[in-house]
Design an enzyme around this catalytic site. Sequence first.
Site, PDB file in Angstrom:
ATOM      1  N   HIS A  53      -7.460  -5.337  10.000  1.00 30.33           N
ATOM      2  CA  HIS A  53      -7.141  -4.946   8.622  1.00 30.33           C
ATOM      3  C   HIS A  53      -5.827  -5.570   8.173  1.00 30.33           C
ATOM      4  O   HIS A  53      -4.919  -5.799   8.972  1.00 30.33           O
ATOM      5  CB  HIS A  53      -7.172  -3.419   8.429  1.00 30.33           C
ATOM      6  CG  HIS A  53      -6.034  -2.654   9.000  1.00 30.33           C
ATOM      7  ND1 HIS A  53      -6.181  -1.423   9.606  1.00 30.33           N
ATOM      8  CD2 HIS A  53      -4.698  -2.896   9.049  1.00 30.33           C
ATOM      9  CE1 HIS A  53      -5.008  -0.959   9.982  1.00 30.33           C
ATOM     10  NE2 HIS A  53      -4.091  -1.842   9.660  1.00 30.33           N
ATOM     11  N   ASP A 102       0.810  -1.221   0.000  1.00 30.06           N
ATOM     12  CA  ASP A 102       0.000   0.000   0.000  1.00 30.06           C
ATOM     13  C   ASP A 102       0.843   1.270   0.000  1.00 30.06           C
ATOM     14  O   ASP A 102       2.065   1.221   0.197  1.00 30.06           O
ATOM     15  CB  ASP A 102      -0.969  -0.006   1.201  1.00 30.06           C
ATOM     16  CG  ASP A 102      -0.343  -0.535   2.492  1.00 30.06           C
ATOM     17  OD1 ASP A 102       0.894  -0.556   2.585  1.00 30.06           O
ATOM     18  OD2 ASP A 102      -1.095  -0.924   3.406  1.00 30.06           O
TER      19      ASP A 102
HETATM   20  C1  F6R Z   1       1.414  -1.763   6.292  1.00 29.45           C
HETATM   21  C2  F6R Z   1       0.047  -2.227   6.336  1.00 29.45           C
HETATM   22  C3  F6R Z   1      -0.760  -2.346   7.597  1.00 29.45           C
HETATM   23  C4  F6R Z   1       0.042  -2.750   8.824  1.00 29.45           C
HETATM   24  C5  F6R Z   1      -0.856  -2.829  10.072  1.00 29.45           C
HETATM   25  C6  F6R Z   1      -0.063  -3.160  11.322  1.00 29.45           C
HETATM   26  O1  F6R Z   1       1.908  -1.739   4.976  1.00 29.45           O
HETATM   27  O2  F6R Z   1      -0.456  -2.515   5.301  1.00 29.45           O
HETATM   28  O3  F6R Z   1      -1.811  -3.250   7.378  1.00 29.45           O
HETATM   29  O4  F6R Z   1       0.636  -4.001   8.594  1.00 29.45           O
HETATM   30  O5  F6R Z   1      -1.504  -1.606  10.259  1.00 29.45           O
HETATM   31  O6  F6R Z   1       0.802  -2.116  11.613  1.00 29.45           O
HETATM   32  P1  F6R Z   1       1.933  -2.252  12.722  1.00 29.45           P
HETATM   33  O7  F6R Z   1       2.896  -3.272  12.223  1.00 29.45           O
HETATM   34  O8  F6R Z   1       2.560  -0.881  12.780  1.00 29.45           O
HETATM   35  O9  F6R Z   1       1.249  -2.665  13.988  1.00 29.45           O
END
Ligand code: F6R
Length: 255
Positions: free
Chosen positions: A138, A67
Site C-alpha cells: 500500500h 492521509d
Molecule cells: C503514511 C502512509 C503509509 C505508510 C506505510 C508504511 O502516511 O500513508 O502508507 O507510509 O504504512 O509505514 P511505516 O513507515 O510505518 O512502515
Amino acid sequence: MRILYAADYNEMSRKAANLIAAQVILKPDCVLGLATGSSPLGTYKCLIEGYEKGDLDFSRCSAANLDEYCGLTKDNDQSYAYFMYENLFKHINIDMANTNIPDGTNADAEAECKRYDAAVAALGGVDIQLLGIGHNGHIGFNEPADSFAKGTHCVALTQRTIDANTRFFARREDVPTHAYTMGIKTIMSAKKILLIASGAEKAPIIYEMAAGPIVPSVPASVLQLHNDVTIVADAAALSVLLEKAPELVEGAPKA
Ligand code: F6R
C-alpha cells in the site's frame, strides 16, 4: 525508477533528506507531499537539522499530506495532523497556514475528498511526494484492490489495522474505522516521487514493486509508470531485489 542503496536506516534517512533539501533549495516555494509512519521519522530529523544549521528555509514551502484518520481531531495524539506537527512542522519555519492534510473531522466524505483534491490542485500540484510502503504494497491508505483508486477517497480500514490500533486508544469505540487518503492518480500526479523503505520485512514487497507486474493488488507497482521516481532503501529492504535483480540497484557494495 531509480533505486538507490543505503547501508541502514540512518543512511536512508540522510539520502532522502538530501533529495528533499535539494528540492527546497532549487525551488523555495515548492510543494512537499509528506507521509507519516516510522519510515520518514529519520528523514524529518535530518530536515530539521538542515533548518537548524541555517541550510534550509521552509518559509515559502507548502505541504500536502497523504492521509488522515476519519473522526480524529488535530490535537488527538493518534492523528496524522498531530504526528506532522510534533515530528516536523513545529521544528521548522513552515507557515502552518500552508500545510494541508485531509480533515478527519469532516463526516461528509464526498465533500472532504473534493475539498482536499481542490486544495492540492490549487497549490499547483506536488513537487516531490515522499512515500513509505506497507508490507502489502500500500501507498498512502491505497490498499491492494481490484482497480487503482484515483482521487482522494475514504477507505474502510481492515479489521487487522483496527485491532492493531486499539492499543493506542482508551476506548475501543474511539479507534478509527475509516481514513481519507490521496488516490493513486493524485500520488502519480506529483512531479517527483521519493519512496523510502527500511528493514527486512519490506524486502519481498520492494522486489514486487520494482520488478513485478503492474497490478492494483500491489498498489506501489504503479510507480513503475511514473517517469521520476527514486527509491531509497536500506540493505535489508533491498535484500530480495539484490539477490534476484541486482542490476536494478545503484550504489550497492560489490558482493
Ligand atoms: C503514511 C502512509 C503509509 C505508510 C506505510 C508504511 O502516511 O500513508 O502508507 O507510509 O504504512 O509505514 P511505516 O513507515 O510505518 O512502515
